[in-house]
Structures are given as structure tokens and as C-alpha cells.
Design an enzyme around this catalytic site. Structure first.
Site, PDB file in Angstrom:
ATOM      1  N   PRO A   1      29.274  -3.186 -59.346  1.00  0.00           N
ATOM      2  CA  PRO A   1      30.470  -3.618 -60.076  1.00  0.00           C
ATOM      3  C   PRO A   1      31.700  -3.210 -59.279  1.00  0.00           C
ATOM      4  CG  PRO A   1      29.456  -1.711 -61.170  1.00  0.00           C
ATOM      5  CD  PRO A   1      28.547  -2.117 -60.049  1.00  0.00           C
TER       6      PRO A   1
ATOM      7  N   GLN B   1      29.575  -4.250 -67.256  1.00  0.00           N
ATOM      8  CA  GLN B   1      29.778  -2.810 -67.256  1.00  0.00           C
ATOM      9  C   GLN B   1      30.897  -2.429 -68.229  1.00  0.00           C
ATOM     10  OE1 GLN B   1      31.742  -0.600 -64.008  1.00  0.00           O
ATOM     11  NE2 GLN B   1      29.870   0.618 -63.846  1.00  0.00           N
TER      12      GLN B   1
ATOM     13  N   CYS C   1      33.315   6.380 -63.046  1.00  0.00           N
ATOM     14  CA  CYS C   1      34.719   6.071 -62.782  1.00  0.00           C
ATOM     15  C   CYS C   1      35.539   7.353 -62.622  1.00  0.00           C
ATOM     16  CB  CYS C   1      35.287   5.222 -63.912  1.00  0.00           C
ATOM     17  SG  CYS C   1      36.962   4.684 -63.577  1.00  0.00           S
TER      18      CYS C   1
ATOM     19  N   LYS D   1      25.626   4.213 -64.876  1.00  0.00           N
ATOM     20  CA  LYS D   1      26.015   4.480 -63.486  1.00  0.00           C
ATOM     21  C   LYS D   1      26.757   5.811 -63.436  1.00  0.00           C
ATOM     22  CE  LYS D   1      28.267   2.286 -59.500  1.00  0.00           C
ATOM     23  NZ  LYS D   1      29.652   2.735 -59.340  1.00  0.00           N
TER      24      LYS D   1
ATOM     25  N   ASN E   1      23.158   4.563 -54.402  1.00  0.00           N
ATOM     26  CA  ASN E   1      24.380   3.873 -54.009  1.00  0.00           C
ATOM     27  C   ASN E   1      25.234   4.769 -53.110  1.00  0.00           C
ATOM     28  OD1 ASN E   1      27.514   3.527 -55.672  1.00  0.00           O
ATOM     29  ND2 ASN E   1      26.768   2.106 -54.123  1.00  0.00           N
ATOM     30  N   GLY E   2      25.685   4.187 -52.009  1.00  0.00           N
ATOM     31  CA  GLY E   2      26.615   4.882 -51.140  1.00  0.00           C
ATOM     32  C   GLY E   2      26.440   4.568 -49.670  1.00  0.00           C
TER      33      GLY E   2
ATOM     34  N   ALA F   1      28.339  -1.660 -52.491  1.00  0.00           N
ATOM     35  CA  ALA F   1      29.707  -1.966 -52.928  1.00  0.00           C
ATOM     36  C   ALA F   1      30.572  -2.397 -51.748  1.00  0.00           C
ATOM     37  CB  ALA F   1      30.315  -0.765 -53.647  1.00  0.00           C
TER      38      ALA F   1
HETATM   39  C1  LIG Z   1      37.335  -1.989 -54.794  1.00  0.00           C
HETATM   40  C2  LIG Z   1      36.326  -1.166 -55.545  1.00  0.00           C
HETATM   41  C3  LIG Z   1      36.182  -1.343 -56.911  1.00  0.00           C
HETATM   42  C4  LIG Z   1      35.227  -0.612 -57.621  1.00  0.00           C
HETATM   43  N1  LIG Z   1      35.080  -0.840 -58.964  1.00  0.00           N
HETATM   44  C5  LIG Z   1      34.079  -0.217 -59.641  1.00  0.00           C
HETATM   45  C6  LIG Z   1      33.808  -0.521 -60.999  1.00  0.00           C
HETATM   46  O1  LIG Z   1      34.464  -1.352 -61.631  1.00  0.00           O
HETATM   47  N2  LIG Z   1      32.779   0.128 -61.606  1.00  0.00           N
HETATM   48  C7  LIG Z   1      32.018   1.060 -60.947  1.00  0.00           C
HETATM   49  O2  LIG Z   1      31.087   1.606 -61.539  1.00  0.00           O
HETATM   50  N3  LIG Z   1      32.246   1.357 -59.677  1.00  0.00           N
HETATM   51  C8  LIG Z   1      33.251   0.744 -59.003  1.00  0.00           C
HETATM   52  N4  LIG Z   1      33.443   1.033 -57.680  1.00  0.00           N
HETATM   53  C9  LIG Z   1      32.547   1.992 -57.005  1.00  0.00           C
HETATM   54  C10 LIG Z   1      31.376   1.257 -56.375  1.00  0.00           C
HETATM   55  O3  LIG Z   1      30.629   0.548 -57.326  1.00  0.00           O
HETATM   56  C11 LIG Z   1      30.421   2.198 -55.621  1.00  0.00           C
HETATM   57  O4  LIG Z   1      29.857   3.105 -56.520  1.00  0.00           O
HETATM   58  C12 LIG Z   1      31.114   2.977 -54.526  1.00  0.00           C
HETATM   59  O5  LIG Z   1      32.028   2.162 -53.807  1.00  0.00           O
HETATM   60  C13 LIG Z   1      30.106   3.554 -53.537  1.00  0.00           C
HETATM   61  O6  LIG Z   1      29.345   2.556 -52.934  1.00  0.00           O
HETATM   62  P1  LIG Z   1      29.603   2.039 -51.432  1.00  0.00           P
HETATM   63  O7  LIG Z   1      29.537   3.232 -50.546  1.00  0.00           O
HETATM   64  O8  LIG Z   1      28.523   1.041 -51.194  1.00  0.00           O
HETATM   65  O9  LIG Z   1      30.982   1.451 -51.405  1.00  0.00           O
HETATM   66  C14 LIG Z   1      34.410   0.333 -56.956  1.00  0.00           C
HETATM   67  C15 LIG Z   1      34.561   0.505 -55.583  1.00  0.00           C
HETATM   68  C16 LIG Z   1      35.503  -0.224 -54.866  1.00  0.00           C
HETATM   69  C17 LIG Z   1      35.621  -0.020 -53.384  1.00  0.00           C
END
Ligand SMILES: Cc1cc2nc3c(=O)[nH]c(=O)nc-3n(C[C@H](O)[C@H](O)[C@H](O)COP(=O)(O)O)c2cc1C
Ligand SMILES: [Zn+2]
Ligand SMILES: [Zn+2]
Length: 662
Positions: free
Chosen positions: A323, A377, A408, A447, A509-510, A532
Site C-alpha cells: 500500500p 488498508q 504508519c 501490517k 517487507n523492506g 514498495a
Molecule cells: C510513498 C510511500 C507511501 C507509503 N504509503 C503507505 C501506506 O499507505 N500504508 C502502509 O502501510 N505503508 C506505506 N508505505 C510504506 C511501505 O508500504 C513499505 O512498508 C516501506 O516503504 C518499506 O518497503 P520498501 O523498502 O520496499 O520501500 C509507504 C511508503 C512510501 C515510500
């Protein structure tokens, strides 16, 4: 996975490296000198070290990692800006000075919708209407079309934006009549391409507080009973206004790390079960309720209520697009679906806004028909609003799962006790999970993060409880709230938690940006991976993972992806000025991530890592170079190639300020 600590510079081959000045000079010259020039320059540039080419703004980021983290996740934060007036008051970061960019502000004279829909005489507002009702008058001041072809007309045989479409020449006949291609239009008749729309009727019910929440009310009544819940924290809501606002915006109520054994949790195998659990697994709570008043609820529905018989979430080994507030909009998700994302999820929606019937919040629940495994979500801090919201959605929309955002980090939500603050409020957290799970027919997922504080992991303590409370799956982002994006995700810890979670599936995730990253992640024993930023930087990452290869995608292929996005955007947000500018805004937000992609063929060694900064480099052609620019003016230029010139007085400040330096 958890290797490199501090962010380095991505290993771009020396012959492509350049300096900031040369990079921008080249783009300014509109690439007129062509590719040859670029490679000639490369020879001279060989001596340019990474240090010299390092963008100044990024240098600051290295010195001050906390700032970097903040700015990165301001993305999530600022994403809420426009929807919630309260958040606009926040005075943190440079985004506070972000100019109002309401798309309709670019249009002085708008045509009344009653005219567009061909029923001008029925304008509801009559003489008080501030819009134009005369088409000739409107056409005289309407800005020039942005192109000759209207994607809506071409796709559906009909453009509902009629004369207001910014590509209207494609479908305007004599006297501005809106032409319809009947054959094509017929093919689409009765097909619903986007589900989960908010009907006027439902919105009305919500606004007038006429929607009935039988199951949630029953659950909340039981929760309020003195013996029901361990004699503690029985109030479902934080305050009399049902959790819309917490009066004391202070820190969360409980301490994360050393919380004593939770009072609500039954000891293994021992009775009595907490009331909440009784009402979900035992029939009595429901049999006692006035089933006849429950509308079209059948015995089958009642039986379905038992979480033990809930549909299983079949997503083992699947690729899950995270998300993403602001960026994870429906047009973007369509792109990711095409590239192989299996599971998609709507942007975080605030449960109290949904309960009030806010159109902008409901828009976040929309589902494209290509999204075959789709969830929404929710964010919230209290059992009453969250349970009611879950019941509302259960009755009104089509989803495969509902996810709670307990990751969040943003202040506004955290201070109200929502987002990852719930990890420290396990009493409320339990009531929320149990309540939502009770009223939902579809699986409930959660999450989370590793914890709140940097060095205090708490996920491993909470995960077994979440499983116990009835959730079907947990996604763990391997960083704490305090860490934001400053450190690499802790995949060793994710692996530990995956073991603890079993048999409940856990998604990790990460930091996944390549198929190698994905493989390593899968080897850590998770049930699946969530991606993400990797998807924002290169949505074809899903293809790369599935085909186990590095895709040296050409700049024209990448440009075509942007073209598709804008077409999807016009379809989703509209092809009138408002829709065009909304599409542009979301394109620009996305471009602030896309520019971080370094083409495979330019790298000294593969793969690109998410924590490495791109140096200044020349692409293999003009568009490749243009797409590498981290300058907001160049993103605007790209948007103009796709959506025509920006309106006069156009301004854009990306939500991810870290990427917007010049
Ligand atoms: C632009 C942006 C918006 C995000 N919005 C949400 C969100 O609405 N809900 C959520 O659970 N995480 C949100 N996240 C966090 C991501 O879902 C994810 O947990 C986090 O970026 C780590 O993953 P990654 O290393 O693949 O980026 C957001 C991240 C980014 C960069
Ligand atoms: Zn009117
Ligand atoms: Zn049109």
C-alpha cells in the site's frame, strides 16, 4: 540481505558519469547534440570522481541520516495532506509551504456539469450556479486541446467529459455535439471496470448516521460489559465522539517493550475465553441478536462469521505490491499488475473519514477489474470506529482482504494512537483485531514494523498475539518507527518473526529492488514478499523477479509505461482540465521515485541497490538522461511531453522533498 549499512553511490560505469553542470547543460540544450556528444563527454568525464558528482542535497542527507529518513517517509505523511485539513496545519518539513494545487484552480470558467450531461435546464443551483451554462461562451474561453486523440473515446467509444474534455476535438461534431461510436460503446455496456464506488445513497446514509452496524454494535456492547475484557480498557472508544479526535494528543498509553503479560489473553487452553473471542467463535452472541433486522443476512452469512471458517487467504509465495499513499493509486497499480504484481492494496484509508462518507477517502477503495487479489488498508486507533468501518466495508465493497496499518509512523496518526502506536497499545489493538475479524467475511491482515524504538524490537512478541486474535496474515516491515528509512531493513529479524508467526503466514517487507534481493528474502523463510519503493522506482521489478533476470529496459519502453499511466490516469481521474491536472500531479509524484532508477546497461556491476544514491550520469539517449534527472523542472518537462503544457501559474513541489533538489 542486511549487508551494507550506510548508503553509498551506485556503481555507474565511469564513461557514463558526468558532473551536475554538464548534466543539466545537456538537458537544457534539449539533447540537441545527441547521443554522440554524450559519449564524447564521457571520455573527458572519466576523471570525475563520485565525490565531485555527488548532488549537494544528497551530501547533506548523508551527514544527517535522520533528516533523510524523515523526508523519505514524509511521502507517506504528506500523502494525507490534501484529504485531511487538520494535517495541513502540521508545520514540519518544507512541504508546509506547498502551494495549494487544486486542479480546478487552473480553470477560471468551468462549464456546469448539468450542461456536460446534457440537461442544462435542470441545473440544481439555478441562478446561483457559478458555472457557465452557455457552451459557446465556454468554448470561447476554453484552453486549447492537449492532443488530437481522446483515450476515452478511443477505448470506450464515448467520452463522458464531452466538450470539457481536453482532447475533445476527437469527439465533437457539429454544434459541439458529443459523438459516440455506438459499436464500440455497446461492447462496454453494463461492464463495470472499477468496483467499490460510493453510491450517493450510501453517502447519504453515512452522513445522516442512518447506516446500521448490527454486528459491530453487538460486539462493542459486549466489550463494554464490565467482566467482558479482563476488567480493563473496556471502553471501545477513546472519547465520546467515537475516536474521531483524541483530546490528549500525547504519547501512546502503554509501554511497548516491557508490557506485562496481557490481561485479555487467555492462558493457553484454559477457559474462560475473553468475551470478544466468545462472540466470534461461539454462536451464542449472534444467535441472541435480532437476526431478522439484519437485512439480507442468511444463516450462511452467520456461520461465515466464525473466523475459524473464514475463507483462507491464498497468497503463499505471491508478489505483493505495498500500500502506497499518494503513489499507489489505481492507475499505478494497473501498471504493476501488468508487470506481474500478484496482490495489490489500496492506499491507506482513515476509518473515521470512511464512516463519514467522505468521497475522497472512499476513492481510495476503488478496485480495477484487473486487480484479482485486492485488499484495502485501514487506519484507526479505536475498536468502535475500526469495527464499524470493517462492517461497513464488509457490506458495501468487494475485497479479498482488509489490512490494518499498524506500521504508519507519521506523527499525526501516531499521536492519536493509530498506526504503529497500536503496537504499544495491545489492549486496544486486540479489541480492534478481534472486532474487525468478527464482522468481516474476508480475511483480516495486519501490517506492522519491528517496533517503535530503534533498538527495541517488539514484533516477535506481538505476532503470536495477532495470530491468536484471528488475523490471517502479518506483513512485517523490517524497520522501527524511529528508523524510518535510515537503515537497511533487518531481514534476520524478519526471518525470526516468520518462524514465530507460523502457521500464520508472514510477508517480509523492506529494500527489495532486484530479483536477487527477492530471492534472498524468500530464503529467509517468509511466506511472501511485499515491495514498495522498488515498485515505484521500477514497476517491472515484478517481471524481473518472476523471470529471474535483469531487464535492461530501453528509455522508449519506459516512456511507453508513462504514456500508459497517463492514459489510465485520464480514464480514472478524467480527461477534463481537472482530470488532466490530477493525472499530472500523480505522474510527477511518481517521477520523483522513477528518477532513481539506473539503467542496467550503465551499471558497473549488478544489481542496483535501493540504498545507493545515483550519481550524475548521462543516459544512452536523451530520454534516458531526462528520466535520470532529479530536478523537478525536468519532471514537469516529462509531464508536458505526455499531457501537454502545464497551465499558467503551475507549481509543483513533490511530497518527497529529498528527491527534489536541483
Ligand atoms: C510513498 C510511500 C507511501 C507509503 N504509503 C503507505 C501506506 O499507505 N500504508 C502502509 O502501510 N505503508 C506505506 N508505505 C510504506 C511501505 O508500504 C513499505 O512498508 C516501506 O516503504 C518499506 O518497503 P520498501 O523498502 O520496499 O520501500 C509507504 C511508503 C512510501 C515510500
Ligand atoms: Zn449550473
Ligand atoms: Zn474525450
Amino acid at each position: 540481505m542486511a549487508a551494507a549499512a550506510a548508503a553509498g553511490v551506485a556503481p555507474v560505469r565511469a564513461r557514463y558519469l558526468t558532473s551536475k553542470d554538464r548534466f543539466h547543460a545537456y538537458l537544457k540544450a534539449q539533447g540537441a547534440s545527441g547521443n554522440e556528444k554524450a559519449s564524447q563527454e564521457d571520455e573527458e568525464e572519466d576523471s570525475v570522481s563520485n565525490d565531485q558528482t555527488e548532488p549537494p542535497a544528497k551530501r547533506v542527507r548523508l551527514d544527517d541520516p535522520v533528516k533523510e529518513g524523515e523526508s523519505q517517509e514524509d511521502a507517506e505523511e504528506a500523502g494525507r495532506e490534501e484529504k485531511e485539513p487538520v494535517e495541513r496545519k502540521r508545520a514540519r518539513g518544507q512541504n508546509k509551504s506547498r502551494p495549494c494545487m487544486k486542479p480546478n484552480h487552473y480553470e477560471k470558467s468551468r462549464l456546469c456539469p448539468s450542461v456536460t450531461q446534457g440537461c442544462a435546464e435542470k441545473c440544481y443551483f439555478g441562478s446561483r450556479c457559478r458555472f457557465l451554462h452557455d457552451i459557446d461562451e465556454y468554448m470561447a474561453v476554453k484552453p486549447a486541446d492537449l492532443g488530437q486523440n481522446c483515450v476515452l473515446f478511443e477505448t470506450f467509444g464515448k467520452c463522458i467529459y464531452g466538450v470539457t474534455c481536453r482532447f475533445a476535438q476527437a469527439h465533437l461534431g457539429d454544434g459541439y455535439q458529443n459523438v459516440i461510436n455506438m459499436d464500440l460503446a455497446k461492447q462496454w455496456e453494463g461492464k463495470s471496470l472499477v468496483r467499490n464506488n460510493l453510491s450517493k445513497d450510501l453517502q447519504h446514509q453515512l452522513r445522516k448516521k442512518k447506516f446500521s452496524f448490527e454486528k459491530a454494535d453487538e460486539y462493542l456492547r459486549r466489550l463494554a460489559k464490565p467482566h467482558g475484557n479482563g476488567g480493563k480498557g473496556n471502553k471501545a472508544s477513546g472519547n465520546p465522539t467515537e475516536g474521531q479526535e483524541v483530546p490528549n494528543c500525547t504519547a501512546p498509553e502503554e509501554d511497548p517493550g516491557d508490557a506485562p503479560e496481557h490481561p485479555v489473553l487467555p492462558e493457553e487452553g484454559k477457559d474462560p475465553k475473553p468475551a470478544a473471542l466468545e462472540s466470534s467463535c461461539l454462536m451464542d452472541a449472534l444467535e441472541g441478536s435480532p437476526i431478522k433486522t439484519m437485512g439480507p443476512v442468511t444463516d450462511e452469512d452467520i456461520i461465515k462469521l466464525r473466523p475459524c471458517e473464514k475463507k483462507k487467504l491464498e497468497i503463499q509465495g505471491k508478489l505483493y505490491l505495498a500500500p502506497l499513499t499518494t503513489c499507489g493509486n489505481l492507475p499505478f497499480r494497473r501498471i504493476c499488475k501488468r508487470f506481474g504484481a500478484d496482490v495489490t492494496c489500496g492506499e491507506m484509508a482513515v476509518c473515521t473519514n470512511l464512516l463519514q462518507g467522505q468521497s475522497s477517502e472512499w476513492a481510495l477503495l476503488k478496485r480495477h477489474h484487473t486487480e484479482d487479489i485486492f485488499g484495502v488498508q485501514l487506519e484507526g486507533a479505536f475498536p468502535d470506529t475500526m469495527t464499524k468501518c470493517a462492517e461497513l466495508l464488509n457490506k458495501t465493497i468487494e475485497v479479498d482482504f482488509v489490512d490494518i496499518n499498524v506500521g504508519c509512523p507519521i506523527d499525526l496518526i501516531y499521536k492519536k494512537g493509530g498506526g504503529c502506536a497500536l503496537m504499544t497499545r495491545s489492549n486496544k489493538f486486540e479489541q480492534i483485531v478481534r472486532g474487525m475479524n468478527l464482522v468481516l467475511d474476508v480475511p483480516l491482515t495486519v501490517k506492522i514494523r519491528t517496533g517503535v524504538q530503534e533498538k527495541i524490537n517488539v514484533a516477535h512478541k506481538i505476532i503470536p498475539k495477532i495470530r491468536e486474535w484471528g488475523a490471517s496474515m502479518v506483513t512485517l516491515h523490517g524497520r522501527s518507527r524511529e528508523q524510518r528509512y535510515t537503515k537497511v531493513a533487518d531481514w534476520d529479524y524478519i526471518a525470526e518473526c516468520a518462524k514465530i508467526a507460523s502457521p500464520m503466514p508472514l510477508f517480509g517487507n523492506g529494500d527489495i529492488l532486484s530479483y536477487e534481493d527477492a530471492n534472498r528474502a524468500v530464503q529467509m523463510g517468509v511466506s511472501g514478499i511485499m515491495i514498495a519503493r522498488g515498485a515505484l522506482i521500477k514497476p517491472w521489478i515484478f517481471t524481473e523477479i518472476k523471470e529471474q533476470r535483469h531487464w535492461d529496459i530501453s528509455s522508449s519502453e519506459r516512456f511507453d509505461i508513462l504514456k500508459d499511466f497517463t492514459n489510465y490516469g485520464l480514464e480514472h481521474w478524467g480527461s477534463d482540465t481537472q482530470g488532466v491536472e490530477k493525472t499530472r500531479k500523480f505522474l510527477l509524484e511518481w517521477l520523483s521515485f522513477l528518477c532513481r532508477y539506473i539503467p542496467v546497461g550503465l551499471l558497473e556491476h549488478l544489481p542496483q541497490k535501493i540504498n545507493e544514491r545515483p550519481p550524475y550520469y548521462m543516459g544512452r539517449d536523451y530520454v534516458e538522461t531526462l528520466m535520470a534527472s532529479q530536478n523537478v523542472d525536468d519532471w514537469i518537462k516529462i509531464s508536458e511531453l505526455l499531457l501537454g503544457p502545464v497551465p499558467t501559474s503551475f507549481t509543483f513541489l513533490p511530497k518527497h522533498k529529498a528527491n527534489s533538489y536541483r
